[in-house]
Design a protein around this motif. Sequence first.
Motif, PDB file in Angstrom:
ATOM      1  N   GLU A   1       0.850  -1.183   0.000  1.00  0.00           N
ATOM      2  CA  GLU A   1       0.000   0.000   0.000  1.00  0.00           C
ATOM      3  C   GLU A   1       0.888   1.236   0.000  1.00  0.00           C
ATOM      4  OE1 GLU A   1      -3.840   1.713   2.529  1.00  0.00           O
ATOM      5  OE2 GLU A   1      -2.959  -0.228   2.994  1.00  0.00           O
ATOM      6  N   ARG A   2       0.589   2.168  -0.867  1.00  0.00           N
ATOM      7  CA  ARG A   2       1.450   3.337  -1.049  1.00  0.00           C
ATOM      8  C   ARG A   2       1.626   4.101   0.267  1.00  0.00           C
ATOM      9  NH1 ARG A   2       0.647   8.026  -5.693  1.00  0.00           N
ATOM     10  NH2 ARG A   2       2.604   9.154  -5.246  1.00  0.00           N
ATOM     11  N   GLY A   3       2.901   4.328   0.618  1.00  0.00           N
ATOM     12  CA  GLY A   3       3.202   5.118   1.809  1.00  0.00           C
ATOM     13  C   GLY A   3       3.253   4.322   3.098  1.00  0.00           C
ATOM     14  N   PHE A   4       3.001   3.024   3.045  1.00  0.00           N
ATOM     15  CA  PHE A   4       2.990   2.210   4.263  1.00  0.00           C
ATOM     16  C   PHE A   4       3.997   1.071   4.150  1.00  0.00           C
ATOM     17  CE2 PHE A   4      -1.164   4.203   4.282  1.00  0.00           C
ATOM     18  CZ  PHE A   4      -1.336   4.561   5.615  1.00  0.00           C
ATOM     19  N   LYS A   5       4.673   0.816   5.249  1.00  0.00           N
ATOM     20  CA  LYS A   5       5.535  -0.357   5.327  1.00  0.00           C
ATOM     21  C   LYS A   5       4.661  -1.596   5.507  1.00  0.00           C
ATOM     22  CE  LYS A   5       9.581   1.646   5.149  1.00  0.00           C
ATOM     23  NZ  LYS A   5      10.531   1.374   4.032  1.00  0.00           N
ATOM     24  N   THR A   6       5.103  -2.710   4.944  1.00  0.00           N
ATOM     25  CA  THR A   6       4.323  -3.943   5.037  1.00  0.00           C
ATOM     26  C   THR A   6       4.998  -4.941   5.976  1.00  0.00           C
ATOM     27  OG1 THR A   6       5.453  -5.057   3.211  1.00  0.00           O
ATOM     28  CG2 THR A   6       3.576  -3.623   2.654  1.00  0.00           C
ATOM     29  N   PHE A   7       4.220  -5.926   6.375  1.00  0.00           N
ATOM     30  CA  PHE A   7       4.781  -6.981   7.217  1.00  0.00           C
ATOM     31  C   PHE A   7       5.857  -7.741   6.451  1.00  0.00           C
ATOM     32  CE2 PHE A   7       4.798 -11.381   8.799  1.00  0.00           C
ATOM     33  CZ  PHE A   7       5.127 -11.137  10.127  1.00  0.00           C
TER      34      PHE A   7
ATOM     35  N   GLU B   1      -1.307  -8.903  16.436  1.00  0.00           N
ATOM     36  CA  GLU B   1      -2.751  -8.921  16.220  1.00  0.00           C
ATOM     37  C   GLU B   1      -3.045  -8.369  14.826  1.00  0.00           C
ATOM     38  OE1 GLU B   1      -4.041  -7.911  20.862  1.00  0.00           O
ATOM     39  OE2 GLU B   1      -4.175  -6.386  19.282  1.00  0.00           O
ATOM     40  N   VAL B   2      -4.020  -8.953  14.165  1.00  0.00           N
ATOM     41  CA  VAL B   2      -4.441  -8.464  12.845  1.00  0.00           C
ATOM     42  C   VAL B   2      -5.737  -7.693  13.020  1.00  0.00           C
ATOM     43  CG1 VAL B   2      -5.247  -9.121  10.549  1.00  0.00           C
ATOM     44  CG2 VAL B   2      -3.309 -10.315  11.581  1.00  0.00           C
ATOM     45  N   HIS B   3      -5.767  -6.482  12.482  1.00  0.00           N
ATOM     46  CA  HIS B   3      -6.940  -5.621  12.618  1.00  0.00           C
ATOM     47  C   HIS B   3      -7.517  -5.288  11.248  1.00  0.00           C
ATOM     48  CE1 HIS B   3      -6.494  -4.699  16.970  1.00  0.00           C
ATOM     49  NE2 HIS B   3      -5.211  -4.935  16.719  1.00  0.00           N
ATOM     50  N   ALA B   4      -8.831  -5.421  11.182  1.00  0.00           N
ATOM     51  CA  ALA B   4      -9.582  -5.071   9.965  1.00  0.00           C
ATOM     52  C   ALA B   4      -9.073  -5.802   8.735  1.00  0.00           C
ATOM     53  CB  ALA B   4      -9.543  -3.557   9.730  1.00  0.00           C
ATOM     54  N   GLU B   5      -8.376  -6.905   8.951  1.00  0.00           N
ATOM     55  CA  GLU B   5      -7.815  -7.695   7.862  1.00  0.00           C
ATOM     56  C   GLU B   5      -6.942  -6.853   6.929  1.00  0.00           C
ATOM     57  OE1 GLU B   5     -10.860  -9.797   5.816  1.00  0.00           O
ATOM     58  OE2 GLU B   5     -11.488 -10.941   7.584  1.00  0.00           O
ATOM     59  N   LYS B   6      -6.432  -5.724   7.464  1.00  0.00           N
ATOM     60  CA  LYS B   6      -5.637  -4.828   6.635  1.00  0.00           C
ATOM     61  C   LYS B   6      -4.229  -4.592   7.186  1.00  0.00           C
ATOM     62  CE  LYS B   6      -7.276  -1.213   4.778  1.00  0.00           C
ATOM     63  NZ  LYS B   6      -7.865   0.132   4.567  1.00  0.00           N
ATOM     64  N   PHE B   7      -4.088  -4.562   8.531  1.00  0.00           N
ATOM     65  CA  PHE B   7      -2.775  -4.273   9.088  1.00  0.00           C
ATOM     66  C   PHE B   7      -2.520  -5.146  10.312  1.00  0.00           C
ATOM     67  CE2 PHE B   7      -5.680  -1.425  11.280  1.00  0.00           C
ATOM     68  CZ  PHE B   7      -5.254  -1.437  12.589  1.00  0.00           C
ATOM     69  N   VAL B   8      -1.246  -5.292  10.631  1.00  0.00           N
ATOM     70  CA  VAL B   8      -0.843  -6.141  11.740  1.00  0.00           C
ATOM     71  C   VAL B   8      -0.126  -5.279  12.775  1.00  0.00           C
ATOM     72  CG1 VAL B   8       1.280  -6.787  10.532  1.00  0.00           C
ATOM     73  CG2 VAL B   8       0.478  -8.188  12.408  1.00  0.00           C
ATOM     74  N   ARG B   9      -0.476  -5.503  14.042  1.00  0.00           N
ATOM     75  CA  ARG B   9       0.080  -4.729  15.161  1.00  0.00           C
ATOM     76  C   ARG B   9       0.896  -5.652  16.059  1.00  0.00           C
ATOM     77  NH1 ARG B   9      -4.291  -1.346  17.868  1.00  0.00           N
ATOM     78  NH2 ARG B   9      -3.739  -0.020  16.083  1.00  0.00           N
ATOM     79  N   CYS B  10       2.087  -5.210  16.409  1.00  0.00           N
ATOM     80  CA  CYS B  10       2.959  -5.991  17.299  1.00  0.00           C
ATOM     81  C   CYS B  10       2.620  -5.663  18.744  1.00  0.00           C
ATOM     82  CB  CYS B  10       4.427  -5.678  17.008  1.00  0.00           C
ATOM     83  SG  CYS B  10       5.574  -6.684  17.955  1.00  0.00           S
ATOM     84  N   VAL B  11       2.382  -6.678  19.573  1.00  0.00           N
ATOM     85  CA  VAL B  11       2.013  -6.457  20.976  1.00  0.00           C
ATOM     86  C   VAL B  11       3.030  -7.056  21.948  1.00  0.00           C
ATOM     87  CG1 VAL B  11      -0.439  -6.297  20.467  1.00  0.00           C
ATOM     88  CG2 VAL B  11       0.559  -8.528  20.964  1.00  0.00           C
ATOM     89  N   SER B  12       4.054  -7.751  21.425  1.00  0.00           N
ATOM     90  CA  SER B  12       5.065  -8.333  22.308  1.00  0.00           C
ATOM     91  C   SER B  12       6.384  -8.459  21.569  1.00  0.00           C
ATOM     92  CB  SER B  12       4.623  -9.708  22.815  1.00  0.00           C
ATOM     93  OG  SER B  12       5.654 -10.333  23.564  1.00  0.00           O
ATOM     94  N   ARG B  13       7.468  -8.143  22.264  1.00  0.00           N
ATOM     95  CA  ARG B  13       8.795  -8.274  21.673  1.00  0.00           C
ATOM     96  C   ARG B  13       9.333  -9.692  21.816  1.00  0.00           C
ATOM     97  NH1 ARG B  13      13.256  -4.592  20.928  1.00  0.00           N
ATOM     98  NH2 ARG B  13      15.230  -5.735  20.879  1.00  0.00           N
ATOM     99  N   VAL B  14       8.782 -10.459  22.749  1.00  0.00           N
ATOM    100  CA  VAL B  14       9.314 -11.779  23.094  1.00  0.00           C
ATOM    101  C   VAL B  14       8.511 -12.864  22.392  1.00  0.00           C
ATOM    102  CG1 VAL B  14       9.872 -13.363  24.960  1.00  0.00           C
ATOM    103  CG2 VAL B  14      10.028 -10.897  25.334  1.00  0.00           C
ATOM    104  N   PHE B  15       9.205 -13.766  21.697  1.00  0.00           N
ATOM    105  CA  PHE B  15       8.542 -14.867  20.998  1.00  0.00           C
ATOM    106  C   PHE B  15       8.629 -16.130  21.834  1.00  0.00           C
ATOM    107  CE2 PHE B  15       8.807 -18.538  18.033  1.00  0.00           C
ATOM    108  CZ  PHE B  15       7.511 -18.472  17.553  1.00  0.00           C
ATOM    109  N   ILE B  16       7.483 -16.582  22.347  1.00  0.00           N
ATOM    110  CA  ILE B  16       7.385 -17.852  23.054  1.00  0.00           C
ATOM    111  C   ILE B  16       6.321 -18.665  22.328  1.00  0.00           C
ATOM    112  CG2 ILE B  16       6.860 -19.029  25.214  1.00  0.00           C
ATOM    113  CD1 ILE B  16       7.737 -16.564  26.706  1.00  0.00           C
ATOM    114  N   PRO B  17       6.696 -19.712  21.618  1.00  0.00           N
ATOM    115  CA  PRO B  17       5.725 -20.474  20.828  1.00  0.00           C
ATOM    116  C   PRO B  17       4.539 -20.929  21.658  1.00  0.00           C
ATOM    117  CG  PRO B  17       7.954 -21.195  20.366  1.00  0.00           C
ATOM    118  CD  PRO B  17       8.046 -20.273  21.540  1.00  0.00           C
ATOM    119  N   ALA B  18       3.359 -20.848  21.081  1.00  0.00           N
ATOM    120  CA  ALA B  18       2.142 -21.245  21.781  1.00  0.00           C
ATOM    121  C   ALA B  18       1.780 -22.679  21.440  1.00  0.00           C
ATOM    122  CB  ALA B  18       0.984 -20.318  21.385  1.00  0.00           C
ATOM    123  N   GLY B  19       1.023 -23.294  22.353  1.00  0.00           N
ATOM    124  CA  GLY B  19       0.547 -24.642  22.104  1.00  0.00           C
ATOM    125  C   GLY B  19       1.624 -25.696  22.242  1.00  0.00           C
TER     126      GLY B  19
END
Length: 281
Positions: free
Chosen positions: A118-124, A151-169
Amino acid sequence: AFLDAIEALLRPLMPVVLSYGVTSEDIGEVFRTLYLETLIARLRDQGRPATVPRLALMAGLNRGEVESILARRAERRRLRGRNTRKLDEASRVLATWHDDSRFSTPYGAPLDLSLRPERGFKTFADVVEASGAASDPSLVLDDLLAAGCVEVHAEKFVRCVSRVFIPAGIDTSRIARIGRLVGAYNATLAHNLLRKADEASYYERGLGTTGLMKPEFRDVALRYLLSNVQPFLEQVDRWFEGQEEEFGSAEGSRFGLCTFFFEETQPVDESLEVKQSAEAS
């Protein structure tokens, strides 16, 4: 004393052993494999060939057993490498997202990223590429979503909520993390135990309450650590990354710092319970 120490190291993992249907024979093969690997390294250090007959003689196995164990070891190494890369890639993406000025604010807060060009926006996909991850961005996103890092919002952008990666499940990445972190701690203890006088002692400290505490203390302590220790670890993480340009080397080693919170329960006299059960029968 050392065998007692090995028993203490393995005891917390035994419930996991039973949960995953691992047999005593499986564990025995792991020990035999490690024994052979150590013999191979020692023979090479001594300038002696690590042949199958020699390994069989020194390990008390027959040649067929040695060949079979080494073949299965190669396959496990391949799978372990794949899981390790998965952990590394997700962690690098999060670190780049927080620390690279293209994807974060001047205060280190990660920007929301577009899922599609998307013009003007950095992508994942841009942050995945910048991190050097080789996996498909969609696969990395799935891992981060499952771990609760984004978290994915409005199926358009992704928001980072944690710096630490701990696999789930319950998956192979999370299992691999157990071996990696516990193995790293054991390696530090072994280094400090066997190091020569002219070798550096690795940093290793432990602390705990001097007496028994109410169960409620656990939640209070976890909140305190999250508020006070986590920011320090993020600072150390940034410092480590800042040293890579000066000290990075394809022929070098990985270095790091691990922290963990533990609960040490009162030991139970299993022999007494078994005896009482036998008498009741």
